[in-house]
Write a protein that holds these residues in place. Structure first.
Motif, PDB file in Angstrom:
ATOM      1  N   ILE A 110       0.481  -1.378  -0.070  1.00  0.00           N
ATOM      2  CA  ILE A 110       0.014  -0.143   0.289  1.00  0.00           C
ATOM      3  C   ILE A 110       1.001   1.522   0.161  1.00  0.00           C
ATOM      4  N   GLU A 111       2.159   0.696   0.985  1.00  0.00           N
ATOM      5  CA  GLU A 111       3.039   2.513   1.133  1.00  0.00           C
ATOM      6  C   GLU A 111       3.546   3.060  -0.553  1.00  0.00           C
ATOM      7  N   ALA A 112       3.790   1.306  -1.044  1.00  0.00           N
ATOM      8  CA  ALA A 112       4.480   1.902  -2.104  1.00  0.00           C
ATOM      9  C   ALA A 112       4.396   2.557  -3.682  1.00  0.00           C
ATOM     10  N   SER A 113       2.480   2.510  -3.130  1.00  0.00           N
ATOM     11  CA  SER A 113       1.854   2.639  -4.102  1.00  0.00           C
ATOM     12  C   SER A 113       0.877   4.118  -4.252  1.00  0.00           C
ATOM     13  N   ILE A 114       1.175   4.692  -2.375  1.00  0.00           N
ATOM     14  CA  ILE A 114      -0.108   6.189  -2.258  1.00  0.00           C
ATOM     15  C   ILE A 114       1.336   7.274  -2.116  1.00  0.00           C
ATOM     16  N   ASN A 193      -6.575  16.921  -4.326  1.00  0.00           N
ATOM     17  CA  ASN A 193      -5.949  15.656  -5.326  1.00  0.00           C
ATOM     18  C   ASN A 193      -5.523  14.295  -4.654  1.00  0.00           C
ATOM     19  N   GLN A 194      -6.125  14.295  -2.639  1.00  0.00           N
ATOM     20  CA  GLN A 194      -5.141  13.583  -2.242  1.00  0.00           C
ATOM     21  C   GLN A 194      -6.645  12.026  -2.017  1.00  0.00           C
ATOM     22  N   LEU A 195      -6.444  11.103  -1.332  1.00  0.00           N
ATOM     23  CA  LEU A 195      -7.018  10.453  -1.080  1.00  0.00           C
ATOM     24  C   LEU A 195      -6.615  10.081   0.815  1.00  0.00           C
ATOM     25  N   CYS A 196      -7.710   9.043   0.814  1.00  0.00           N
ATOM     26  CA  CYS A 196      -7.463   8.123   2.208  1.00  0.00           C
ATOM     27  C   CYS A 196      -7.630   6.750   2.013  1.00  0.00           C
ATOM     28  N   VAL A 197      -7.076   5.988   2.500  1.00  0.00           N
ATOM     29  CA  VAL A 197      -6.911   4.289   3.052  1.00  0.00           C
ATOM     30  C   VAL A 197      -7.463   4.454   4.248  1.00  0.00           C
ATOM     31  N   THR A 198      -8.800   3.456   4.128  1.00  0.00           N
ATOM     32  CA  THR A 198      -9.248   2.941   5.159  1.00  0.00           C
ATOM     33  C   THR A 198      -9.274   1.867   5.135  1.00  0.00           C
ATOM     34  N   LEU A 199      -8.902   1.096   6.722  1.00  0.00           N
ATOM     35  CA  LEU A 199      -8.731   0.208   6.531  1.00  0.00           C
ATOM     36  C   LEU A 199      -9.337  -0.785   7.467  1.00  0.00           C
ATOM     37  N   LEU A 222     -16.684  10.304  -2.530  1.00  0.00           N
ATOM     38  CA  LEU A 222     -15.537  10.635  -1.657  1.00  0.00           C
ATOM     39  C   LEU A 222     -13.849   9.772  -2.289  1.00  0.00           C
ATOM     40  N   PRO A 223     -13.387  10.556  -2.546  1.00  0.00           N
ATOM     41  CA  PRO A 223     -11.576   9.537  -2.548  1.00  0.00           C
ATOM     42  C   PRO A 223     -10.688   8.744  -1.412  1.00  0.00           C
ATOM     43  N   CYS A 224     -12.088   7.672  -1.244  1.00  0.00           N
ATOM     44  CA  CYS A 224     -10.838   6.867  -0.453  1.00  0.00           C
ATOM     45  C   CYS A 224     -11.227   4.951  -0.720  1.00  0.00           C
ATOM     46  N   ILE A 225     -10.057   4.943  -0.913  1.00  0.00           N
ATOM     47  CA  ILE A 225     -10.253   3.454  -0.756  1.00  0.00           C
ATOM     48  C   ILE A 225     -10.553   2.723   0.477  1.00  0.00           C
ATOM     49  N   PHE A 226     -11.575   2.111   0.588  1.00  0.00           N
ATOM     50  CA  PHE A 226     -12.124   1.096   1.344  1.00  0.00           C
ATOM     51  C   PHE A 226     -11.069  -0.659   1.809  1.00  0.00           C
ATOM     52  N   ILE A 227      -9.919  -0.681   2.691  1.00  0.00           N
ATOM     53  CA  ILE A 227      -9.192  -2.025   2.432  1.00  0.00           C
ATOM     54  C   ILE A 227      -9.892  -3.223   3.783  1.00  0.00           C
ATOM     55  N   VAL A 265       3.244  -8.702  -1.839  1.00  0.00           N
ATOM     56  CA  VAL A 265       3.509  -7.319  -2.083  1.00  0.00           C
ATOM     57  C   VAL A 265       3.529  -6.725  -3.535  1.00  0.00           C
ATOM     58  N   LEU A 266       3.720  -7.422  -4.538  1.00  0.00           N
ATOM     59  CA  LEU A 266       3.510  -6.504  -5.902  1.00  0.00           C
ATOM     60  C   LEU A 266       2.054  -6.683  -6.481  1.00  0.00           C
ATOM     61  N   CYS A 267       2.042  -7.820  -5.796  1.00  0.00           N
ATOM     62  CA  CYS A 267      -0.191  -7.734  -6.169  1.00  0.00           C
ATOM     63  C   CYS A 267      -0.187  -7.088  -5.420  1.00  0.00           C
ATOM     64  N   VAL A 268      -0.195  -6.427  -3.839  1.00  0.00           N
ATOM     65  CA  VAL A 268      -1.001  -5.606  -3.140  1.00  0.00           C
ATOM     66  C   VAL A 268      -0.267  -3.810  -4.266  1.00  0.00           C
ATOM     67  N   ARG A 269       0.743  -3.987  -4.202  1.00  0.00           N
ATOM     68  CA  ARG A 269       1.484  -3.138  -4.684  1.00  0.00           C
ATOM     69  C   ARG A 269       0.871  -2.221  -5.972  1.00  0.00           C
ATOM     70  N   GLU A 270      -0.015  -2.947  -7.005  1.00  0.00           N
ATOM     71  CA  GLU A 270      -0.827  -3.281  -8.301  1.00  0.00           C
ATOM     72  C   GLU A 270      -2.159  -2.703  -8.361  1.00  0.00           C
ATOM     73  N   ALA A 271      -2.283  -3.405  -7.327  1.00  0.00           N
ATOM     74  CA  ALA A 271      -4.171  -3.680  -6.947  1.00  0.00           C
ATOM     75  C   ALA A 271      -4.108  -1.971  -6.619  1.00  0.00           C
ATOM     76  N   THR A 272      -3.250  -1.728  -5.355  1.00  0.00           N
ATOM     77  CA  THR A 272      -3.383  -0.090  -4.513  1.00  0.00           C
ATOM     78  C   THR A 272      -3.356   0.775  -5.415  1.00  0.00           C
ATOM     79  N   LYS A 273      -2.580   0.683  -7.170  1.00  0.00           N
ATOM     80  CA  LYS A 273      -2.519   1.827  -7.859  1.00  0.00           C
ATOM     81  C   LYS A 273      -3.402   1.808  -8.822  1.00  0.00           C
TER      82      LYS A 273
END
Length: 396
Positions: A110-114, A193-199, A222-227, A265-273
């Motif tokens: 997640i951190e690698a893609s935000i 242009n920011q978003l919130c990752v909500t876990l 809303l620019p929110c990624i619910f995870i 980690v690569l799956c998570v990165r690409e999906a979060t991007k």
């Protein structure tokens, strides 16, 4: 820079008068980083989709530098959590303590893609995200031991750590989700242009406040990624026993969703991007389900083997460990050497040991600091203690 590799030769020397003797010679062979593959492309698992025609890519590019950085991040979180386990068993850490080992690919990916200026809020299994959001190992461990040098000055503990653009660490199950929607509303309102990752976890996925948040987020785009970090067990209850539907990525109903291999980690990165691009383009929120696994019990008071077998845990460690998976990928594609990984491991162990030393020697906060920072940027005020004649002061 060069990577030195030591090669040993053993020679028989027959000319000496005594028995044949063996002479060991060490030859240091200098191996340039140019010998390594600088970049490689890997096949990654296809994501399951809900209300989406296209999903994240099926291939991921990885540079050598990125791979080593992801490895360092995940291994640091792993070693830090194992040290927290040790300190808890020594009764140096007390109270609630929920460890993140096994789930490191989620935080690193997640951190690698935000962006660092994007926002993140999570539940009480928060040590990994506290680290990826920029807090040092020393400040995290010192917070766990309740010391003055902790990230929340020793007053927050395991579940309440914060940093710029990181809103905790929240102890009430699911309560962080509406807060995350609110942070996303602020991003939209400010037009930055920011978003919130909500876990949240699978155990919180049946909370009513989630669905209220989904509804508002969808209405207002809303620019929110619910995870949903689905680690298969909510406390000691398996997802199958707790949820009528375990397709958590479909729980947004009217919100698009994706289910991702949370151990890669690569799956998570690409999906979060993919999810971040969706949010930033004005399409509104998206739900992600990361299928992951925790090695420890729910918390340190849970041995973690009364509702699952040791064999199950060992099988995940053997076949799906996120750190081992990345390491094997890099080694098999000549992107790094075994010696390099060993050097990183040694360096991380040293940092964690130094942090633990600080966390056990730093003083506890004095009583007069107890009520500080109740309000932000406020004149000093008196706070009533446990009885009417006990007066404390709050300084912002």
């Amino acid at each position: 820079m060069r990577n030195a590799i030591t090669v040993c030769f053993r020679l028989k020397i027959d000319t000496l008068p005594k028995k044949n003797q063996t002479l060991s010679l060490k030859v240091v062979v200098s191996r340039s980083f140019a010998d390594f593959t600088p970049q490689a492309t890997f096949d990654i698992k296809k994501c399951d989709l809900h209300r989406l025609e296209e999903g994240p890519p099926l291939k991921a590019e990885l540079t050598r530098d990125q791979g080593l950085q992801y490895y360092r991040t995940m291994q640091t979180v792993r070693r830090m959590e194992l040290k927290a386990d040790q300190l808890y068993k020594q009764k140096i850490i007390r109270g609630f303590c929920h460890l993140y080992d096994g789930q490191e690919a989620c935080a690193a990916g997640i951190e690698a893609s935000i962006n660092p200026t994007d926002h993140l809020i999570t539940a009480y299994r928060a040590h990994g995200y506290t680290y990826t959001r920029g807090v040092s190992i020393k400040e995290i461990l010192a917070e766990l031991t309740g010391r003055k040098g902790g990230v929340a000055k020793g007053k927050g503990g395991s579940m309440h750590m914060y940093a710029p653009h990181f809103y905790g660490g929240n102890g009430i199950v699911g309560a962080q989700v509406p807060l995350g929607a609110g942070i996303a509303l602020a991003c939209q309102y400010q037009g930055n242009n920011q978003l919130c990752v909500t876990l949240y976890g699978d155990g919180a996925a049946n909370q009513g406040q989630l669905f209220e948040s989904f509804n508002m987020a969808a209405l207002w785009k809303l620019p929110c990624i619910f995870i949903c970090e689905n680690n298969k067990y909510g406390m000691g209850t398996s997802v199958e026993r707790a949820s009528a539907s375990i397709d958590y990525y479909k729980r947004g109903d009217f919100i698009p969703g994706i289910r991702v291999d949370g151990m890669d980690v690569l799956c998570v990165r690409e999906a979060t991007k993919f999810a971040a691009d969706h949010c930033r383009s004005g399409k509104g929120p998206i739900v992600m389900e990361l299928q992951t696994y925790r090695y420890h019990g729910h918390s340190m008071s849970d041995p973690g083997v009364s509702y699952r077998t040791r064999e199950e845990i060992q099988e995940v460690r053997t076949k799906s460990d996120p750190i081992s998976m990345l390491k094997e990928r890099m080694l098999s594609n000549n992107m790094a050497s075994v010696e390099e990984f060993k050097e990183i491991d040694v360096d991380i162990r040293k940092q964690v040991e130094e942090a633990a030393q600080f966390a056990t020697s730093d003083p506890e906060p004095p009583l007069e600091d107890l009520c500080n920072h109740i309000f932000y940027n406020n004149p000093p005020l008196e706070v009533r203690g446990t009885n009417p004649w006990s007066k404390l002061k709050s300084v912002s």
